[in-house]
Design a protein around this motif. Structure first.
Motif, PDB file in Angstrom:
ATOM      1  N   ARG A  12       0.824  -1.214   0.000  1.00  0.00           N
ATOM      2  CA  ARG A  12       0.000   0.000   0.000  1.00  0.00           C
ATOM      3  C   ARG A  12       0.857   1.264   0.000  1.00  0.00           C
ATOM      4  O   ARG A  12       0.350   2.354  -0.227  1.00  0.00           O
ATOM      5  N   PHE A  13       2.127   1.120   0.323  1.00  0.00           N
ATOM      6  CA  PHE A  13       3.027   2.262   0.455  1.00  0.00           C
ATOM      7  C   PHE A  13       3.961   2.333  -0.752  1.00  0.00           C
ATOM      8  O   PHE A  13       4.168   1.347  -1.451  1.00  0.00           O
ATOM      9  N   ALA A  14       4.534   3.501  -0.948  1.00  0.00           N
ATOM     10  CA  ALA A  14       5.450   3.694  -2.072  1.00  0.00           C
ATOM     11  C   ALA A  14       6.632   2.740  -1.960  1.00  0.00           C
ATOM     12  O   ALA A  14       7.165   2.522  -0.871  1.00  0.00           O
ATOM     13  N   VAL A  15       7.030   2.176  -3.078  1.00  0.00           N
ATOM     14  CA  VAL A  15       8.184   1.277  -3.143  1.00  0.00           C
ATOM     15  C   VAL A  15       9.253   1.981  -3.977  1.00  0.00           C
ATOM     16  O   VAL A  15       9.038   2.250  -5.158  1.00  0.00           O
ATOM     17  N   PRO A  16      10.397   2.289  -3.377  1.00  0.00           N
ATOM     18  CA  PRO A  16      11.426   2.998  -4.142  1.00  0.00           C
ATOM     19  C   PRO A  16      12.045   2.099  -5.205  1.00  0.00           C
ATOM     20  O   PRO A  16      12.039   0.876  -5.100  1.00  0.00           O
ATOM     21  N   SER A  17      12.583   2.728  -6.230  1.00  0.00           N
ATOM     22  CA  SER A  17      13.322   1.969  -7.238  1.00  0.00           C
ATOM     23  C   SER A  17      14.686   1.602  -6.667  1.00  0.00           C
ATOM     24  O   SER A  17      15.190   2.261  -5.747  1.00  0.00           O
ATOM     25  N   LEU A  18      15.284   0.559  -7.203  1.00  0.00           N
ATOM     26  CA  LEU A  18      16.613   0.146  -6.746  1.00  0.00           C
ATOM     27  C   LEU A  18      17.613   1.300  -6.840  1.00  0.00           C
ATOM     28  O   LEU A  18      18.435   1.484  -5.946  1.00  0.00           O
ATOM     29  N   GLU A  19      17.519   2.074  -7.893  1.00  0.00           N
ATOM     30  CA  GLU A  19      18.463   3.176  -8.109  1.00  0.00           C
ATOM     31  C   GLU A  19      18.359   4.247  -7.023  1.00  0.00           C
ATOM     32  O   GLU A  19      19.331   4.945  -6.736  1.00  0.00           O
ATOM     33  N   ASP A  20      17.177   4.382  -6.425  1.00  0.00           N
ATOM     34  CA  ASP A  20      16.958   5.424  -5.416  1.00  0.00           C
ATOM     35  C   ASP A  20      17.233   4.956  -3.993  1.00  0.00           C
ATOM     36  O   ASP A  20      17.113   5.743  -3.052  1.00  0.00           O
ATOM     37  N   MET A  21      17.582   3.696  -3.818  1.00  0.00           N
ATOM     38  CA  MET A  21      17.830   3.161  -2.470  1.00  0.00           C
ATOM     39  C   MET A  21      19.251   3.486  -2.019  1.00  0.00           C
ATOM     40  O   MET A  21      20.158   3.598  -2.853  1.00  0.00           O
ATOM     41  N   PRO A  22      19.470   3.587  -0.691  1.00  0.00           N
ATOM     42  CA  PRO A  22      20.845   3.722  -0.194  1.00  0.00           C
ATOM     43  C   PRO A  22      21.689   2.534  -0.666  1.00  0.00           C
ATOM     44  O   PRO A  22      21.186   1.416  -0.834  1.00  0.00           O
ATOM     45  N   ALA A  23      22.973   2.773  -0.854  1.00  0.00           N
ATOM     46  CA  ALA A  23      23.857   1.767  -1.451  1.00  0.00           C
ATOM     47  C   ALA A  23      23.863   0.454  -0.676  1.00  0.00           C
ATOM     48  O   ALA A  23      23.840  -0.630  -1.280  1.00  0.00           O
ATOM     49  N   ASP A  24      23.896   0.513   0.660  1.00  0.00           N
ATOM     50  CA  ASP A  24      23.971  -0.732   1.445  1.00  0.00           C
ATOM     51  C   ASP A  24      22.708  -1.567   1.273  1.00  0.00           C
ATOM     52  O   ASP A  24      22.778  -2.800   1.197  1.00  0.00           O
TER      53      ASP A  24
END
Length: 198
Positions: A12-24
């Motif tokens: 139900r919540f926004a799911v970030p793209s892999l590119e927008d996630m912190p590196a770790d």
């Protein structure tokens, strides 16, 4: 007209793209994808809150990957039984797949998720799941008699903590997954149901 299951969002919540996630977090997710062949949706959904992602998986790994007298399969039995009782679709499906693989048994997860008291498990495992279910659903009722029953089956204090800790952690996880309406990956449904091709 209803949406097909594959068209529904995983959360139900926004799911970030892999590119927008912190590196770790991205690195951990890519490592999981490389090992399993797909990205379990829990990783993507929890990446919505990076600090909580890190804390969640640190505690998950501390409980599920540690040594001790519980096998990895027994740890998964706890997750599947309590998740079934908490009506958590994601955890029953995902951890049911892991349980089938760990136990090399295509029917055990369905039995335990539905009614562990009728499952093909040992009396020791039944006592373990009795206690796990009590922690998951009625922790305020846990007393010395529960510990005595577990000790009679050879569980020590570390084992008792592990059983209770896994049940409690996944009670929280079940509630988060239900709050998010987290959808399990289709890949989980068939894992461990057929012998691997040689």
């Amino acid at each position: 007209m209803t949406e097909s299951p594959s068209a529904l969002p995983i959360s139900r919540f926004a799911v970030p793209s892999l590119e927008d996630m912190p590196a770790d977090i991205r690195e951990r997710i890519l490592a999981v994808q490389e090992k399993s062949g797909f990205i379990p949706t829990i990783f993507l959904a929890l990446a919505h809150r990076p600090d909580e992602f890190r804390a969640f998986f640190a505690y998950h790994d501390a409980l599920m990957e540690r040594g001790g007298n519980l096998t990895k399969g027994e740890r998964e039995m706890i997750v599947v039984a309590t998740s079934g009782a908490n009506q958590c679709l994601y955890c029953v499906v995902a951890h049911g797949a892991i349980l089938r693989i760990r136990e090399k048994n295509p029917t055990i997860a369905d039995q335990i998720a539905t009614n562990y008291r009728k499952a093909d498990i040992t009396p020791r495992q039944r006592a373990m799941l009795d206690y796990a279910m009590k922690v998951s659903k009625r922790a305020e009722e846990v007393d010395d008699a529960d510990f005595a029953a577990l000790r009679a089956h050879g569980f020590d204090d570390d084992d008792i903590w592990d059983i209770g800790g896994i049940a409690a952690f996944f009670a929280m996880s079940n509630r988060l997954a239900n709050m998010m309406s987290l959808r399990p990956n289709p890949e989980f449904h068939m894992l461990g149901r057929q012998p691997k091709a040689k």
